[in-house]
Design a protein around this motif. Structure first.
Motif, PDB file in Angstrom:
ATOM      1  N   ARG A 130       6.827  72.766-100.074  1.00 49.01           N
ATOM      2  CA  ARG A 130       6.133  72.232 -98.906  1.00 49.01           C
ATOM      3  C   ARG A 130       4.979  73.144 -98.468  1.00 49.01           C
ATOM      4  O   ARG A 130       3.894  72.685 -98.159  1.00 49.01           O
ATOM      5  CB  ARG A 130       7.135  72.064 -97.753  1.00 49.01           C
ATOM      6  CG  ARG A 130       6.520  71.452 -96.522  1.00 49.01           C
ATOM      7  CD  ARG A 130       7.478  71.351 -95.346  1.00 49.01           C
ATOM      8  NE  ARG A 130       6.766  70.831 -94.181  1.00 49.01           N
ATOM      9  CZ  ARG A 130       5.998  71.567 -93.387  1.00 49.01           C
ATOM     10  NH1 ARG A 130       5.870  72.857 -93.615  1.00 49.01           N
ATOM     11  NH2 ARG A 130       5.369  71.028 -92.359  1.00 49.01           N
ATOM     12  N   GLN A 131       5.259  74.453 -98.459  1.00 53.51           N
ATOM     13  CA  GLN A 131       4.213  75.416 -98.070  1.00 53.51           C
ATOM     14  C   GLN A 131       3.026  75.358 -99.029  1.00 53.51           C
ATOM     15  O   GLN A 131       1.871  75.419 -98.612  1.00 53.51           O
ATOM     16  CB  GLN A 131       4.778  76.847 -98.090  1.00 53.51           C
ATOM     17  CG  GLN A 131       5.875  77.094 -97.097  1.00 53.51           C
ATOM     18  CD  GLN A 131       5.333  77.398 -95.726  1.00 53.51           C
ATOM     19  OE1 GLN A 131       4.318  76.838 -95.329  1.00 53.51           O
ATOM     20  NE2 GLN A 131       5.989  78.290 -95.009  1.00 53.51           N
TER      21      GLN A 131
ATOM     22  N   ILE B  19      -5.103  76.518 -91.291  1.00 49.39           N
ATOM     23  CA  ILE B  19      -3.664  76.460 -91.019  1.00 49.39           C
ATOM     24  C   ILE B  19      -3.331  77.334 -89.811  1.00 49.39           C
ATOM     25  O   ILE B  19      -2.550  76.946 -88.939  1.00 49.39           O
ATOM     26  CB  ILE B  19      -2.882  76.871 -92.273  1.00 49.39           C
ATOM     27  CG1 ILE B  19      -2.919  75.715 -93.286  1.00 49.39           C
ATOM     28  CG2 ILE B  19      -1.441  77.258 -91.936  1.00 49.39           C
ATOM     29  CD1 ILE B  19      -2.298  76.033 -94.625  1.00 49.39           C
TER      30      ILE B  19
ATOM     31  N   ARG C 295       1.023  72.210 -98.462  1.00 47.30           N
ATOM     32  CA  ARG C 295       0.255  72.292 -97.225  1.00 47.30           C
ATOM     33  C   ARG C 295      -0.996  73.155 -97.430  1.00 47.30           C
ATOM     34  O   ARG C 295      -2.094  72.798 -97.005  1.00 47.30           O
ATOM     35  CB  ARG C 295       1.151  72.888 -96.133  1.00 47.30           C
ATOM     36  CG  ARG C 295       0.618  72.755 -94.756  1.00 47.30           C
ATOM     37  CD  ARG C 295       1.718  72.916 -93.722  1.00 47.30           C
ATOM     38  NE  ARG C 295       1.152  72.679 -92.400  1.00 47.30           N
ATOM     39  CZ  ARG C 295       0.907  73.658 -91.531  1.00 47.30           C
ATOM     40  NH1 ARG C 295       1.213  74.895 -91.807  1.00 47.30           N
ATOM     41  NH2 ARG C 295       0.370  73.370 -90.360  1.00 47.30           N
TER      42      ARG C 295
ATOM     43  N   ASN D  73      -2.162  67.652 -86.514  1.00 49.17           N
ATOM     44  CA  ASN D  73      -1.535  68.209 -87.704  1.00 49.17           C
ATOM     45  C   ASN D  73      -2.519  68.076 -88.863  1.00 49.17           C
ATOM     46  O   ASN D  73      -3.574  67.444 -88.731  1.00 49.17           O
ATOM     47  CB  ASN D  73      -0.188  67.538 -88.007  1.00 49.17           C
ATOM     48  CG  ASN D  73      -0.351  66.071 -88.327  1.00 49.17           C
ATOM     49  OD1 ASN D  73      -1.140  65.692 -89.192  1.00 49.17           O
ATOM     50  ND2 ASN D  73       0.388  65.229 -87.616  1.00 49.17           N
TER      51      ASN D  73
END
Ligand SMILES: [Zn+2]
Length: 150
Positions: free
Chosen positions: A98-99, A143, A102, A49
């Motif tokens: 969150r996106q 990603i 990230r 991750n």
């Protein structure tokens, strides 16, 4: 000023795609990201991750901005390098989605892999705007390749 080192397989991958002057060409950024995701997956036996990836390349820690208050109001994140202590921290605005958090982490990792390195010369000849585009391209690719493995 000493910069932090990319070492081992990560440095070999960097050199594979670095052109004259040690700059990863824009059309090689996708392949570079794919290669280093492969390296990280091998090192971590498959499970991967973005956080594990950040630590595996040598990021010391991920810090929320509320702890350090480093970001301007329009900033999503930044990277702080302390070459004397061999430490690198990524600061993220915890108030983003969150996106967004990230993508910001992936973007700052892009700066680390593309713009913060030490092969004995200073390669950062590109403009700040070009560097942001490169970090964004790298982030999208990173990603994409990490999500492909989930
Ligand atoms: Zn940036």
């Amino acid at each position: 000023m000493n910069k932090l080192h990319l070492t081992g397989a990560y440095l070999r991958a960097f050199r594979k795609y670095a052109g004259e002057g040690g700059h990863v060409q824009i059309w090689d950024i996708m392949r570079y990201a794919a290669d280093i995701v492969d390296i990280a997956a091998r090192e971590q036996s498959g499970s991967l991750n973005l956080l594990d990836f950040a630590y595996s390349i040598g990021i010391t820690g991920i810090i929320y901005n509320e702890q350090v208050d480093m970001l301007r109001p329009n900033e999503y994140g930044t990277i702080m390098v302390f070459p004397d202590e061999h430490k690198t921290y990524i600061v993220i605005d915890e108030k983003r989605s969150r996106q967004e958090r990230r993508f910001t982490l992936a973007h700052e990792i892009g700066h680390y892999m593309l713009h913060i390195r030490d092969n004995g010369r200073d390669f950062c000849t590109e403009t700040g705007e070009q560097r942001e585009i490169e970090a964004d391209l790298f982030a999208g690719a990173l990603i994409h390749f990490i999500d492909q493995r989930i």
